[in-house]
Design a protein around this motif. Sequence first.
Motif, PDB file in Angstrom:
ATOM      1  N   THR A  71       8.934  -7.628   1.285  1.00 20.72           N
ATOM      2  CA  THR A  71       9.120  -6.747   0.133  1.00 20.72           C
ATOM      3  C   THR A  71       8.374  -7.324  -1.065  1.00 20.72           C
ATOM      4  O   THR A  71       8.493  -8.511  -1.371  1.00 20.72           O
ATOM      5  N   ASP A  74       5.785  -3.508  -7.232  1.00 18.85           N
ATOM      6  CA  ASP A  74       4.901  -2.349  -7.252  1.00 18.85           C
ATOM      7  C   ASP A  74       3.451  -2.743  -7.506  1.00 18.85           C
ATOM      8  O   ASP A  74       2.525  -2.150  -6.935  1.00 18.85           O
ATOM      9  N   TYR A  77       1.913  -4.058  -4.308  1.00 16.80           N
ATOM     10  CA  TYR A  77       1.900  -3.006  -3.291  1.00 16.80           C
ATOM     11  C   TYR A  77       0.764  -2.011  -3.562  1.00 16.80           C
ATOM     12  O   TYR A  77      -0.044  -1.705  -2.673  1.00 16.80           O
ATOM     13  N   TYR A  78       0.697  -1.510  -4.785  1.00 22.31           N
ATOM     14  CA  TYR A  78      -0.293  -0.471  -5.083  1.00 22.31           C
ATOM     15  C   TYR A  78      -1.712  -1.026  -5.203  1.00 22.31           C
ATOM     16  O   TYR A  78      -2.682  -0.301  -4.962  1.00 22.31           O
ATOM     17  N   LYS A  81      -2.755  -1.068  -1.677  1.00 22.25           N
ATOM     18  CA  LYS A  81      -2.964   0.323  -1.259  1.00 22.25           C
ATOM     19  C   LYS A  81      -4.307   0.845  -1.770  1.00 22.25           C
ATOM     20  O   LYS A  81      -5.050   1.517  -1.033  1.00 22.25           O
ATOM     21  N   ARG A  82      -4.643   0.549  -3.033  1.00 26.81           N
ATOM     22  CA  ARG A  82      -5.932   0.986  -3.576  1.00 26.81           C
ATOM     23  C   ARG A  82      -7.086   0.303  -2.841  1.00 26.81           C
ATOM     24  O   ARG A  82      -8.125   0.910  -2.575  1.00 26.81           O
ATOM     25  N   LEU A 134       1.653  -0.628   5.365  1.00 26.22           N
ATOM     26  CA  LEU A 134       2.310  -0.429   4.077  1.00 26.22           C
ATOM     27  C   LEU A 134       3.468   0.550   4.239  1.00 26.22           C
ATOM     28  O   LEU A 134       3.304   1.641   4.797  1.00 26.22           O
ATOM     29  N   ASP A 135       4.624   0.160   3.746  1.00 28.22           N
ATOM     30  CA  ASP A 135       5.811   1.017   3.763  1.00 28.22           C
ATOM     31  C   ASP A 135       6.150   1.358   2.313  1.00 28.22           C
ATOM     32  O   ASP A 135       6.716   0.536   1.583  1.00 28.22           O
ATOM     33  N   GLU A 136       5.768   2.572   1.912  1.00 24.18           N
ATOM     34  CA  GLU A 136       5.915   2.931   0.488  1.00 24.18           C
ATOM     35  C   GLU A 136       7.384   3.081   0.093  1.00 24.18           C
ATOM     36  O   GLU A 136       7.757   2.763  -1.036  1.00 24.18           O
ATOM     37  N   LYS A 137       8.221   3.559   0.991  1.00 24.63           N
ATOM     38  CA  LYS A 137       9.633   3.748   0.665  1.00 24.63           C
ATOM     39  C   LYS A 137      10.305   2.413   0.343  1.00 24.63           C
ATOM     40  O   LYS A 137      11.033   2.287  -0.645  1.00 24.63           O
ATOM     41  N   LYS A 139       8.597  -0.494  -0.119  1.00 24.40           N
ATOM     42  CA  LYS A 139       7.636  -1.356  -0.815  1.00 24.40           C
ATOM     43  C   LYS A 139       7.450  -2.681  -0.058  1.00 24.40           C
ATOM     44  O   LYS A 139       7.585  -3.769  -0.634  1.00 24.40           O
TER      45      LYS A 139
END
Length: 310
Positions: A71, A74, A77-78, A81-82, A134-137, A139
């Motif tokens: 975990t 944000d 994580y993002y 993701k980008r 990646l697990d967005e829910k 994070k």
Amino acid sequence: MRLKQYTDTIVSMTTSLQVTILYDEKKPEVAKKIIKESYKEADRIINIISAWQNNTELYKVNSNAGIAPVTVCDELYYLVKRANRISDMTEGLFDVTFASLDKIWYFDKPIDKLPDETTIKNSVKNINYRFIELDEKNKTIYIRNKGTKIELGAIGKGYVVNKMKLKLQELGINNGIVNAGGDLVAWGKNESGEPWKIGVTDPNNTKKYLGWFRVDNSAVATSGSYERFALINGEKYSHIIHPKTGWPVKGIQSVTILSPDVEMCDSIATSVFLLGKDEGLAFVNQFDDLQCLIIDDKGDYYFSDNFKKN
């Protein structure tokens, strides 16, 4: 109130981190404090996204490769993701798992012969951004291949620079530059009320500039092969390694990208270098908000269609 230029430089992220701001000429101590606040913001981000410092969130992600999801906040994580989105755009040429490369090329000590073909081919086996889940829910970030790790240098510097700019703007700085080893963002004007001028380094003489261009509320990043290379049998081999072949990239000395976002500049400069001159220019020409200057290994210049020469 008369504005004065204040500049300070520290060593960070294995490079120089420089901040330039315009501020009240009568308040130098306040200007210094503001710059220090931007450095604190850089440290905050680095303490999340560094792959090499123990106990950062990214370090924990890498330590749990092939074991379990981690975990994360944000911001990390993002950012990942980008990065993966850019990997999709470039068909994997930009890849934040590049740090999984086996070290077979050396650029800080002599190397007298080329690695063999099998060793080179095997050196890239753990590089693949698709190993990142990646697990967005929840994070979480999970690297499902144990030999793979994430290193965000080719996008992380740009992110740090962006966050420093935002911090400085929050503190009332309307004119400034943040430069992390060539990943640069500039906003507002210089002391003369003109757009900031940024030099393009001569690949054959890093103490000289080939020319200057104006940066007005925009960002710049340069990827170059001219400072670090291996010399084997009289031939230069760039420190920029192709993530799919394992071979040093040839044909280009430097790529400079301009866009509104320094994070994008950082990642696209690396990608264009790997794509090569023709494919790289074709890639940049797809986007209205990207400009590109390429200098090849012969010293010739190539510009994207919308490059503004001023």
